[in-house]
Design an enzyme around this catalytic site. Sequence first.
Site, PDB file in Angstrom:
ATOM      1  N   TYR A  38     -13.615   7.474 -12.399  1.00 29.96           N
ATOM      2  CA  TYR A  38     -12.451   6.564 -12.493  1.00 29.96           C
ATOM      3  C   TYR A  38     -11.171   7.206 -13.630  1.00 29.96           C
ATOM      4  O   TYR A  38     -10.142   6.719 -12.207  1.00 29.96           O
ATOM      5  CB  TYR A  38     -13.221   5.069 -12.849  1.00 29.96           C
TER       6      TYR A  38
ATOM      7  N   HIS B 278      -2.657   0.306 -19.076  1.00 29.84           N
ATOM      8  CA  HIS B 278      -3.804  -0.705 -19.324  1.00 29.84           C
ATOM      9  C   HIS B 278      -5.319   0.484 -19.583  1.00 29.84           C
ATOM     10  O   HIS B 278      -5.301   1.712 -19.363  1.00 29.84           O
ATOM     11  CB  HIS B 278      -4.343  -1.740 -18.267  1.00 29.84           C
TER      12      HIS B 278
ATOM     13  N   PRO C 212     -10.211   2.256  -0.090  1.00 30.07           N
ATOM     14  CA  PRO C 212      -9.217   2.047  -1.126  1.00 30.07           C
ATOM     15  C   PRO C 212     -10.617   1.745  -2.879  1.00 30.07           C
ATOM     16  O   PRO C 212      -9.356   1.137  -3.839  1.00 30.07           O
ATOM     17  CB  PRO C 212      -8.706   0.971  -0.923  1.00 30.07           C
TER      18      PRO C 212
ATOM     19  N   TYR D 119     -12.636  -6.072  -9.765  1.00 27.85           N
ATOM     20  CA  TYR D 119     -13.218  -6.389  -8.746  1.00 27.85           C
ATOM     21  C   TYR D 119     -14.170  -7.053  -9.186  1.00 27.85           C
ATOM     22  O   TYR D 119     -15.190  -6.982  -9.816  1.00 27.85           O
ATOM     23  CB  TYR D 119     -14.138  -4.823  -8.473  1.00 27.85           C
TER      24      TYR D 119
ATOM     25  N   LYS E  10      -7.689   6.473  -5.774  1.00 24.99           N
ATOM     26  CA  LYS E  10      -8.084   7.727  -5.354  1.00 24.99           C
ATOM     27  C   LYS E  10      -7.143   7.908  -4.532  1.00 24.99           C
ATOM     28  O   LYS E  10      -6.407   8.708  -4.924  1.00 24.99           O
ATOM     29  CB  LYS E  10      -9.415   8.497  -5.512  1.00 24.99           C
TER      30      LYS E  10
HETATM   31  P1  RFL Z   1       1.517   8.236   3.624  1.00 19.68           P
HETATM   32  O1  RFL Z   1       1.446   7.619   3.036  1.00 19.68           O
HETATM   33  O2  RFL Z   1       0.218   8.418   4.852  1.00 19.68           O
HETATM   34  O3  RFL Z   1       2.453   9.396   4.558  1.00 19.68           O
HETATM   35  C1  RFL Z   1       2.133  10.115   6.022  1.00 19.68           C
HETATM   36  C2  RFL Z   1       3.782  10.615   6.252  1.00 19.68           C
HETATM   37  O4  RFL Z   1       3.780  11.020   7.280  1.00 19.68           O
HETATM   38  C3  RFL Z   1       4.433  10.688   9.068  1.00 19.68           C
HETATM   39  N1  RFL Z   1       4.110  10.904  10.136  1.00 19.68           N
HETATM   40  C4  RFL Z   1       4.754  11.910  10.554  1.00 19.68           C
HETATM   41  N2  RFL Z   1       5.829  12.837  10.077  1.00 19.68           N
HETATM   42  C5  RFL Z   1       5.971  13.218  10.416  1.00 19.68           C
HETATM   43  N3  RFL Z   1       5.489  13.882  12.414  1.00 19.68           N
HETATM   44  C6  RFL Z   1       4.345  12.575  12.107  1.00 19.68           C
HETATM   45  N4  RFL Z   1       3.678  13.219  13.311  1.00 19.68           N
HETATM   46  C7  RFL Z   1       3.837  11.920  11.658  1.00 19.68           C
HETATM   47  N5  RFL Z   1       3.170  11.362  12.127  1.00 19.68           N
HETATM   48  C8  RFL Z   1       2.990  10.274  10.576  1.00 19.68           C
HETATM   49  C9  RFL Z   1       4.311   8.313   8.120  1.00 19.68           C
HETATM   50  O5  RFL Z   1       5.603   8.074   9.133  1.00 19.68           O
HETATM   51  C10 RFL Z   1       4.079   8.887   6.945  1.00 19.68           C
HETATM   52  O6  RFL Z   1       5.698   8.423   6.233  1.00 19.68           O
HETATM   53  O7  RFL Z   1       0.405  10.034   3.321  1.00 19.68           O
HETATM   54  P2  RFL Z   1       0.057  10.321   1.842  1.00 19.68           P
HETATM   55  O8  RFL Z   1       1.936  11.023   2.050  1.00 19.68           O
HETATM   56  O9  RFL Z   1      -0.476  11.467   2.367  1.00 19.68           O
HETATM   57  O10 RFL Z   1       0.089   9.246   0.885  1.00 19.68           O
HETATM   58  C11 RFL Z   1      -1.786   9.069   0.888  1.00 19.68           C
HETATM   59  C12 RFL Z   1      -1.416   7.673   0.106  1.00 19.68           C
HETATM   60  O11 RFL Z   1      -0.900   6.679   0.779  1.00 19.68           O
HETATM   61  C13 RFL Z   1      -2.750   6.768   0.467  1.00 19.68           C
HETATM   62  O12 RFL Z   1      -3.380   7.602  -0.487  1.00 19.68           O
HETATM   63  C14 RFL Z   1      -2.819   5.494  -0.455  1.00 19.68           C
HETATM   64  O13 RFL Z   1      -2.141   4.399  -0.038  1.00 19.68           O
HETATM   65  C15 RFL Z   1      -4.735   4.946  -0.530  1.00 19.68           C
HETATM   66  N6  RFL Z   1      -4.389   3.437  -1.480  1.00 19.68           N
HETATM   67  C16 RFL Z   1      -4.724   3.732  -2.880  1.00 19.68           C
HETATM   68  N7  RFL Z   1      -4.184   5.262  -3.205  1.00 19.68           N
HETATM   69  C17 RFL Z   1      -4.717   5.228  -4.466  1.00 19.68           C
HETATM   70  O14 RFL Z   1      -4.690   6.558  -5.612  1.00 19.68           O
HETATM   71  N8  RFL Z   1      -4.661   3.868  -5.889  1.00 19.68           N
HETATM   72  C18 RFL Z   1      -4.778   2.898  -4.906  1.00 19.68           C
HETATM   73  O15 RFL Z   1      -4.917   2.265  -5.906  1.00 19.68           O
HETATM   74  C19 RFL Z   1      -5.208   2.256  -3.993  1.00 19.68           C
HETATM   75  N9  RFL Z   1      -4.929   1.337  -2.682  1.00 19.68           N
HETATM   76  C20 RFL Z   1      -4.659   2.555  -0.541  1.00 19.68           C
HETATM   77  C21 RFL Z   1      -4.727   1.449  -1.425  1.00 19.68           C
HETATM   78  C22 RFL Z   1      -4.554   2.414   0.312  1.00 19.68           C
HETATM   79  C23 RFL Z   1      -4.709   1.347   1.474  1.00 19.68           C
HETATM   80  N10 RFL Z   1      -4.703   0.883   3.092  1.00 19.68           N
HETATM   81  C24 RFL Z   1      -3.274  -0.041   2.946  1.00 19.68           C
HETATM   82  C25 RFL Z   1      -5.047   2.444   3.629  1.00 19.68           C
HETATM   83  C26 RFL Z   1      -4.662   0.060  -1.194  1.00 19.68           C
HETATM   84  C27 RFL Z   1      -4.841   0.183   1.270  1.00 19.68           C
HETATM   85  C28 RFL Z   1      -4.763  -1.548   1.052  1.00 19.68           C
HETATM   86  C1  PHB Z   2      -4.163  -2.216  -5.520  1.00 22.17           C
HETATM   87  O1  PHB Z   2      -3.322  -2.846  -6.615  1.00 22.17           O
HETATM   88  O2  PHB Z   2      -3.214  -2.261  -4.885  1.00 22.17           O
HETATM   89  C2  PHB Z   2      -5.400  -1.957  -5.590  1.00 22.17           C
HETATM   90  C3  PHB Z   2      -6.037  -1.434  -6.741  1.00 22.17           C
HETATM   91  C4  PHB Z   2      -7.515  -1.601  -7.691  1.00 22.17           C
HETATM   92  C5  PHB Z   2      -7.783  -0.092  -5.744  1.00 22.17           C
HETATM   93  C6  PHB Z   2      -7.790  -0.293  -4.387  1.00 22.17           C
HETATM   94  C7  PHB Z   2      -6.480  -0.973  -4.312  1.00 22.17           C
HETATM   95  O3  PHB Z   2      -8.827  -0.225  -6.060  1.00 22.17           O
END
Ligand code: RFL
Ligand code: PHB
Length: 391
Positions: A384, A72, A292, A200, A296
Amino acid sequence: MKTSVVIVGGGPAGLLLSQRLHQQGVENIVCESQTREYVLERIRAGVLEWGSVEVLRDSGVGERMDREGHVHDGSDIVWAGQHRLKMNTRKFTDRPMMAYGQTNITEDLYAARDAMGGQIIHQAQDVALHDLTGDRPFVTFTRAGAQERIDCDFIAGCDGFHGVSRRSIPDGERSEYEKVYPFGWLGILSETPPLPDIIYANTERGFALCSQRNAMLSRYYVQCTLDTDINDWPDDRFWRELKARFPKDLADAIVTGPSIEKSIAPLRSFVVEPMAYGRLFLAGDAAHIVPPTGAKGLNLAISDVFYLSRALCAHYRQGNDAYLESYSDMALRRVWGAARFSWWLTSLLHRFPDQGAFDLRAQQQELAYLSASESYMKAVCEQYAGLPFEV
Ligand code: RFL
Ligand code: PHB
């Protein structure tokens, strides 16, 4: 056991690093504390920068993304119940965005690791990192009651915000920068067709977001207070609140249905410096958290892994440590860019409990200026869309 790089954490950062190192012939073992099923159940990110899309393709995991992801032009903002503007990254930066869920990326990475015979240890308990400043660091953990040890050259800390890696850097050797926001996001996933755009909303009832995973999977969020109890939010209340935060034409277009997931995420900004200590290198949420709003978090995890895999491959293949030595500084420049942008967009789009009439007017004025000024919008779109990777 013995390997070149132990990767602590098997989320997207750890799996992608494992994949990229393996592609270049660098041996590694991933050590994950949870089961594979647990990792795959986490519903998180959905928006990819084009730089991330290219890294995933280059890592051999782009095939399903290119087939099923939705390309998109950027995302929209609605405000004051009527005005709509587009952060058009394609127009202002020549780069589109991709909607493709983190759950799918993690599945694709597991499939790719399995196909290449990658080694992933699940349910590793009490993971501990040792001798980080010596020549031969090692990692210990217990599995099925037995103590195990992996000797290695380097450790990659990819274990997320609550992991053990960051805390293995002694207190006096690290600085932490943190901002906790006085609200969270209540999110749901539903098997309903999403709106065509990611939108948003800044409204007097608080922030809201319409997003998507695929043609029959939608993701929606509403800003909530930190004491929100999810049990007080049956689906019909969520849909009512979501629709109340969008102008009527958009609210009418939202297709409702039963939620298949519902969760609350508190919002936080956090950066640790440096991202390296001796032979330990941090990547992804282990080193930084962004709210979020800027989408990023996953994108930063991917750019960290791009830099770290390049640095480790240069060490093993060319005997060149320049990228390892500059890893922390280089990664942090991009991290702070995204941390600042995510903080700014969060401030622009949410209602804060202590926001006075002046603050509200200033927020509305900033949105009006963003609507009116192409140069301001271009600067926003550059961020962005994602800042470029350093050579
Ligand atoms: P993760 O995904 O937390 O994975 C870390 C892994 O390490 C394990 N772990 C361990 N393993 C061994 N020993 C230990 N002591 C350990 N402790 C933990 C865990 O079980 C896990 O499997 O980190 P990683 O790989 O750095 O990835 C980061 C992303 O997951 C995170 O930044 C994103 O999800 C953030 N985020 C978004 N990012 C985007 O780029 N675009 C988005 O649209 C976006 N939307 C979001 C988001 C995060 C959200 N939440 C729930 C915080 C939306 C939401 C709602
Ligand atoms: C999502 O689709 O989960 C999402 C999209 C945009 C954001 C954060 C999360 O800025």
